[in-house]
Design a protein around this motif. Structure first.
Motif, PDB file in Angstrom:
ATOM      1  N   VAL A 212       0.838  -1.208   0.000  1.00  0.00           N
ATOM      2  CA  VAL A 212       0.000   0.000   0.000  1.00  0.00           C
ATOM      3  C   VAL A 212       0.870   1.255   0.000  1.00  0.00           C
ATOM      4  O   VAL A 212       0.592   2.237  -0.711  1.00  0.00           O
ATOM      5  CB  VAL A 212      -0.951  -0.032   1.213  1.00  0.00           C
ATOM      6  N   THR A 213       1.949   1.242   0.797  1.00  0.00           N
ATOM      7  CA  THR A 213       2.846   2.407   0.844  1.00  0.00           C
ATOM      8  C   THR A 213       3.491   2.657  -0.516  1.00  0.00           C
ATOM      9  O   THR A 213       3.597   3.810  -0.966  1.00  0.00           O
ATOM     10  CB  THR A 213       3.923   2.185   1.914  1.00  0.00           C
ATOM     11  N   LEU A 214       3.904   1.608  -1.173  1.00  0.00           N
ATOM     12  CA  LEU A 214       4.514   1.766  -2.493  1.00  0.00           C
ATOM     13  C   LEU A 214       3.520   2.316  -3.508  1.00  0.00           C
ATOM     14  O   LEU A 214       3.874   3.144  -4.365  1.00  0.00           O
ATOM     15  CB  LEU A 214       5.067   0.428  -2.971  1.00  0.00           C
ATOM     16  N   GLN A 215       2.276   1.880  -3.423  1.00  0.00           N
ATOM     17  CA  GLN A 215       1.271   2.420  -4.332  1.00  0.00           C
ATOM     18  C   GLN A 215       1.076   3.913  -4.115  1.00  0.00           C
ATOM     19  O   GLN A 215       0.947   4.682  -5.079  1.00  0.00           O
ATOM     20  CB  GLN A 215      -0.051   1.670  -4.135  1.00  0.00           C
ATOM     21  N   ARG A 216       1.053   4.341  -2.867  1.00  0.00           N
ATOM     22  CA  ARG A 216       0.887   5.777  -2.578  1.00  0.00           C
ATOM     23  C   ARG A 216       2.113   6.570  -3.044  1.00  0.00           C
ATOM     24  O   ARG A 216       1.979   7.687  -3.547  1.00  0.00           O
ATOM     25  CB  ARG A 216       0.658   5.969  -1.077  1.00  0.00           C
ATOM     26  N   LEU A 217       3.321   5.997  -2.881  1.00  0.00           N
ATOM     27  CA  LEU A 217       4.522   6.684  -3.374  1.00  0.00           C
ATOM     28  C   LEU A 217       4.491   6.804  -4.894  1.00  0.00           C
ATOM     29  O   LEU A 217       4.855   7.841  -5.457  1.00  0.00           O
ATOM     30  CB  LEU A 217       5.774   5.923  -2.933  1.00  0.00           C
ATOM     31  N   ALA A 218       4.041   5.735  -5.558  1.00  0.00           N
ATOM     32  CA  ALA A 218       3.966   5.785  -7.017  1.00  0.00           C
ATOM     33  C   ALA A 218       2.929   6.792  -7.490  1.00  0.00           C
ATOM     34  O   ALA A 218       3.052   7.362  -8.583  1.00  0.00           O
ATOM     35  CB  ALA A 218       3.641   4.394  -7.559  1.00  0.00           C
ATOM     36  N   ALA A 219       1.895   7.015  -6.656  1.00  0.00           N
ATOM     37  CA  ALA A 219       0.870   7.985  -7.031  1.00  0.00           C
ATOM     38  C   ALA A 219       1.316   9.424  -6.834  1.00  0.00           C
ATOM     39  O   ALA A 219       0.600  10.354  -7.222  1.00  0.00           O
ATOM     40  CB  ALA A 219      -0.404   7.718  -6.228  1.00  0.00           C
ATOM     41  N   GLY A 220       2.513   9.632  -6.230  1.00  0.00           N
ATOM     42  CA  GLY A 220       3.023  10.996  -6.075  1.00  0.00           C
ATOM     43  C   GLY A 220       3.064  11.492  -4.655  1.00  0.00           C
ATOM     44  O   GLY A 220       3.508  12.623  -4.404  1.00  0.00           O
ATOM     45  N   GLU A 221       2.605  10.702  -3.667  1.00  0.00           N
ATOM     46  CA  GLU A 221       2.658  11.122  -2.272  1.00  0.00           C
ATOM     47  C   GLU A 221       4.053  10.827  -1.720  1.00  0.00           C
ATOM     48  O   GLU A 221       4.299   9.822  -1.049  1.00  0.00           O
ATOM     49  CB  GLU A 221       1.594  10.377  -1.461  1.00  0.00           C
ATOM     50  N   LEU A 222       4.999  11.707  -2.038  1.00  0.00           N
ATOM     51  CA  LEU A 222       6.394  11.458  -1.679  1.00  0.00           C
ATOM     52  C   LEU A 222       6.656  11.570  -0.188  1.00  0.00           C
ATOM     53  O   LEU A 222       7.705  11.116   0.296  1.00  0.00           O
ATOM     54  CB  LEU A 222       7.297  12.433  -2.438  1.00  0.00           C
ATOM     55  N   SER A 223       5.746  12.154   0.576  1.00  0.00           N
ATOM     56  CA  SER A 223       5.973  12.301   2.012  1.00  0.00           C
ATOM     57  C   SER A 223       5.457  11.115   2.821  1.00  0.00           C
ATOM     58  O   SER A 223       5.689  11.041   4.027  1.00  0.00           O
ATOM     59  CB  SER A 223       5.299  13.581   2.508  1.00  0.00           C
ATOM     60  N   VAL A 224       4.753  10.172   2.190  1.00  0.00           N
ATOM     61  CA  VAL A 224       4.215   9.044   2.922  1.00  0.00           C
ATOM     62  C   VAL A 224       5.339   8.092   3.305  1.00  0.00           C
ATOM     63  O   VAL A 224       6.313   7.923   2.565  1.00  0.00           O
ATOM     64  CB  VAL A 224       3.135   8.320   2.079  1.00  0.00           C
ATOM     65  N   ARG A 225       5.200   7.463   4.505  1.00  0.00           N
ATOM     66  CA  ARG A 225       6.202   6.520   4.982  1.00  0.00           C
ATOM     67  C   ARG A 225       5.497   5.298   5.563  1.00  0.00           C
ATOM     68  O   ARG A 225       4.383   5.385   6.090  1.00  0.00           O
ATOM     69  CB  ARG A 225       7.101   7.152   6.062  1.00  0.00           C
ATOM     70  N   ALA A 226       6.146   4.149   5.502  1.00  0.00           N
ATOM     71  CA  ALA A 226       5.603   2.917   6.052  1.00  0.00           C
ATOM     72  C   ALA A 226       5.908   2.828   7.538  1.00  0.00           C
ATOM     73  O   ALA A 226       6.951   3.288   8.012  1.00  0.00           O
ATOM     74  CB  ALA A 226       6.183   1.712   5.316  1.00  0.00           C
ATOM     75  N   VAL A 227       4.973   2.213   8.310  1.00  0.00           N
ATOM     76  CA  VAL A 227       5.152   2.046   9.756  1.00  0.00           C
ATOM     77  C   VAL A 227       5.898   0.737  10.001  1.00  0.00           C
ATOM     78  O   VAL A 227       5.458  -0.329   9.546  1.00  0.00           O
ATOM     79  CB  VAL A 227       3.786   2.026  10.463  1.00  0.00           C
ATOM     80  N   PRO A 228       7.029   0.749  10.706  1.00  0.00           N
ATOM     81  CA  PRO A 228       7.769  -0.488  10.959  1.00  0.00           C
ATOM     82  C   PRO A 228       6.938  -1.483  11.751  1.00  0.00           C
ATOM     83  O   PRO A 228       6.302  -1.132  12.759  1.00  0.00           O
ATOM     84  CB  PRO A 228       8.994  -0.016  11.750  1.00  0.00           C
ATOM     85  N   ALA A 229       6.911  -2.732  11.315  1.00  0.00           N
ATOM     86  CA  ALA A 229       6.176  -3.795  11.995  1.00  0.00           C
ATOM     87  C   ALA A 229       6.788  -5.127  11.601  1.00  0.00           C
ATOM     88  O   ALA A 229       7.542  -5.220  10.628  1.00  0.00           O
ATOM     89  CB  ALA A 229       4.687  -3.740  11.624  1.00  0.00           C
ATOM     90  N   GLY A 230       6.430  -6.177  12.363  1.00  0.00           N
ATOM     91  CA  GLY A 230       6.920  -7.505  12.040  1.00  0.00           C
ATOM     92  C   GLY A 230       8.278  -7.787  12.668  1.00  0.00           C
ATOM     93  O   GLY A 230       8.762  -7.048  13.535  1.00  0.00           O
TER      94      GLY A 230
END
Length: 641
Positions: A212-230
């Motif tokens: 999901v994070t990669l899709q948002r980055l590809a859409a142009g939301e360069l400020s979005v970041r993934a939350v560390p988990a796992g």
């Protein structure tokens, strides 16, 4: 999600394949153990065979000795000779195939028993050759041979025990390897199943979040970041993804700034190329800088020459710079952006100067946003380097133009000087030569011997001066004079003509003059080509003492005519070779020996050869002589009409 599950399943299958590989490796290791066991058993068996051969050789030797003892026939000694040699060879072979200390010790006992039988019984019987002596030793021989049999049996028992130990050890190693591999396979299988279960539970949710994070980055939301988990590895992947997103955002920002800098640089470069009006160009560049940086005012001070300077500002109504600001800016290093301390939002870049031109500057002020970013400073520094480079080029162009004008004036003065000097010298020289030759050609009756020597000296030096004037005229002529009398020339004829001139001089100086000339043709001026060879031979004669040798060689090499002139004279110092063909240049050893000359001969040779499209080179060894090589373009021989 389905693809992720498929990848997890593929990982499980891969681990199962790894398990199968472990099993296969087990069989390979087992086979290796079996091969090693067979080699060890074969080695022990070979030792037993060698021990059996020892007893056989001893039996053969004992049989031969007994036959000789009974019959006295030496033909019975043949098996004895073969047996006593084979005994020790077999003992060596048995010892080489075992490493057990006990077995080696028993082999030593057997070797000792065999040696005692040979030395105490066999050798005396064979050497004595008497039946009585042999019969007296029979009892002793049987005792010694029984000792050999006993020692041989002990060695065989030891080797048999070694063989059994090897078999037992191999069985234990094979059983242990099977147990270890079985445990390893079970462990790998258990861990694999556990890891597969944990991976299916812990990896799918973080991977979905990453998707999901990669899709948002590809859409142009360069400020979005993934939350560390796992697990830790997944957190590291998410951290790397966030770092990559941050770097992408930074690089895009830098790329936008780079594009802005490039556009500004291109605009400044275009304005500098259209430098019809320096003041207008400087004002246009100031406007470009101000609009690109959002500045309130831009000032530019540039010095092109000592008296040529440009001082502009943008916009036109901006306040002028104070002397304090100019002094503070010029105190910094050229090309480095620095903040003006007493002006809010003011930055400046000093421009370099030199001895003829004072330094300049570019000053930019922005009150609403006084903090300048690193990209804005780099942009201003880049534009300042472009301007400074162009200003330096203009300064260089002005200086080159001035130097060209001065050199042209000097060249014209030189031409006028040479023409004046040669004309003024030739007129009196003609009179001096004429009257001196009249005096020298007369009967001389009215001249004393001292006066006759003076007239001869005057005539000789007048001819030298006349030759120097002619050399000056030839050296100063235009390069296109060769074309005025160009023709197809046979260099062999040129060499023959010049040699005929120099042979009397060579004999008078006690020199040996030799020459070889193949028929080679060139296009050129025959008189100038004669002068080339004449100057080279004259130069060789000057610097070669009596008894020396001078020679020339003319030949065709490919498409070139090559003329070499060699001498055995004083040679040329290596330091003088570089300037040898420079006008008025004379070698140090030539001046030390007071050899007369104007230093123009080789310069004239170089000019003539160059005008004919050729080259001339010099090689020399001090005290051993010199070699000059002239290369000219060769042509086909002239065809008869």
């Amino acid at each position: 999600m389905a693809s992720v599950r498929a990848r997890v399943d593929a990982g499980v299958i891969a681990v199962l394949l790894l398990f199968v590989a472990v099993v296969v490796i087990q069989f390979l290791v087992t086979d290796s153990l079996q091969s090693r066991h067979e080699r060890r058993v074969a080695r022990v068996q070979a030792a037993r065979d060698a021990n059996s051969a020892v007893l056989q050789h001893m039996t053969d030797a004992e049989t031969g000795v007994r036959g000789f003892q009974l019959t006295g026939d030496r033909s019975f000694l043949q098996p004895y000779d073969q047996g006593r040699v084979g005994v020790f060879a077999s003992l060596d072979a048995a010892g080489a195939r075992t490493t057990k200390v006990t077995t080696l010790r028993l082999l030593g006992v057997e070797r000792t028993a065999a040696s005692q039988w040979l030395y105490a019984f066999a050798y005396p019987v064979v050497d004595a050759g008497a039946a009585e002596r042999g019969r007296s030793l029979s009892g002793r021989g049987k005792e010694l041979f029984d000792a050999v049999r006993a020692a041989n049996a002990a060695v065989d028992r030891a080797l048999l025990a070694d063989q059994r130990r090897v078999v037992a050890a191999n069985r234990r190693a094979a059983r242990l390897a099977q147990i270890l591999f079985a445990l390893l396979a079970i462990s790998v299988l258990a861990v694999t199943l556990l890891l597969a279960s944990v991976a299916r539970r812990l990896l799918l949710a973080p991977l979905e979040h990453i998707r999901v994070t990669l899709q948002r980055l590809a859409a142009g939301e360069l400020s979005v970041r993934a939350v560390p988990a796992g697990p830790g590895e997944m957190r590291a992947v998410i951290g790397t993804l966030n770092h990559l997103a941050a770097e992408t955002e930074r690089l895009l920002a830098e790329d936008e700034a780079r594009v802005a800098r490039t556009e500004l640089r291109q605009a400044v470069a275009v304005a500098l190329r259209e430098n019809a009006d320096p003041v207008g160009t400087a004002r246009r560049i100031a406007e470009l800088i101000g609009r690109a940086l959002g500045a309130d005012a831009v000032h530019s001070k540039i010095s092109i020459g000592a008296a040529d300077g440009v001082d502009v500002c943008w916009p036109a109504g901006a306040p002028s710079l104070s002397s304090r600001t100019v002094r503070d800016v010029l105190a910094g290093a050229a090309g480095a952006v620095r903040v003006v301390p007493h002006v809010q939002g003011g930055v400046a870049v000093p421009l370099g100067g030199d001895a003829d031109c004072p330094p300049g500057l570019i000053y930019v002020v922005r009150h609403d946003r006084p903090d300048w970013t690193a990209d804005e400073r780099r942009l201003l520094a880049t534009v300042a380097r472009e301007i400074d480079h162009d200003v330096r080029q203009q300064r260089l162009h002005h200086r080159q133009s001035r130097l060209i004008t001065e050199l042209r004036v000097l060249d014209e003065r030189k031409d006028a000087f040479v023409a004046t000097v040669t004309h003024e010298l030739r007129t009196p020289l003609t009179s001096i030569l004429g009257y001196t030759e009249m005096l020298a050609d007369g009967d001389g009756g009215n001249l004393s011997p001292l006066q006759q020597r003076g007239v001869t000296a005057i005539l000789r030096n007048a001819h030298r001066l006349n030759d120097t004037v002619a050399d000056l005229l030839l050296l100063d002529r235009a390069n296109n004079t060769v074309g005025e009398s160009v023709a197809r020339v046979n260099l062999a004829e040129v060499a023959a003509t010049v040699r005929a001139e120099f042979e009397p001089r060579a004999r008078g100086r006690e020199l040996t003059l030799t020459g070889e000339a193949d028929e080679v043709w060139v296009d050129g001026d025959v008189r100038q080509l004669e002068r080339v060879l004449r100057n080279l031979l004259d130069n060789a004669m000057k610097f070669t003492g009596p008894g020396g040798a001078i020679g020339y060689r003319l030949r065709a090499v490919g498409t070139a005519a090559v003329l070499t002139v060699t001498d055995t004279g004083i040679g040329i110092p290596e330091a003088d070779l570089a300037g040898l063909f420079t006008p008025f240049h004379r070698a140090v050893n030539a001046m030390d020996r007071a050899v007369q000359g104007s230093g123009l001969g080789l310069a004239i040779v170089r000019n003539i050869v160059a005008e004919h499209g050729g080259t001339v080179l010099a090689e020399s060894q001090l005290g051993r002589g010199s070699t000059f090589t002239v290369t000219l373009p060769a042509v086909e021989a002239e065809q008869p009409a």
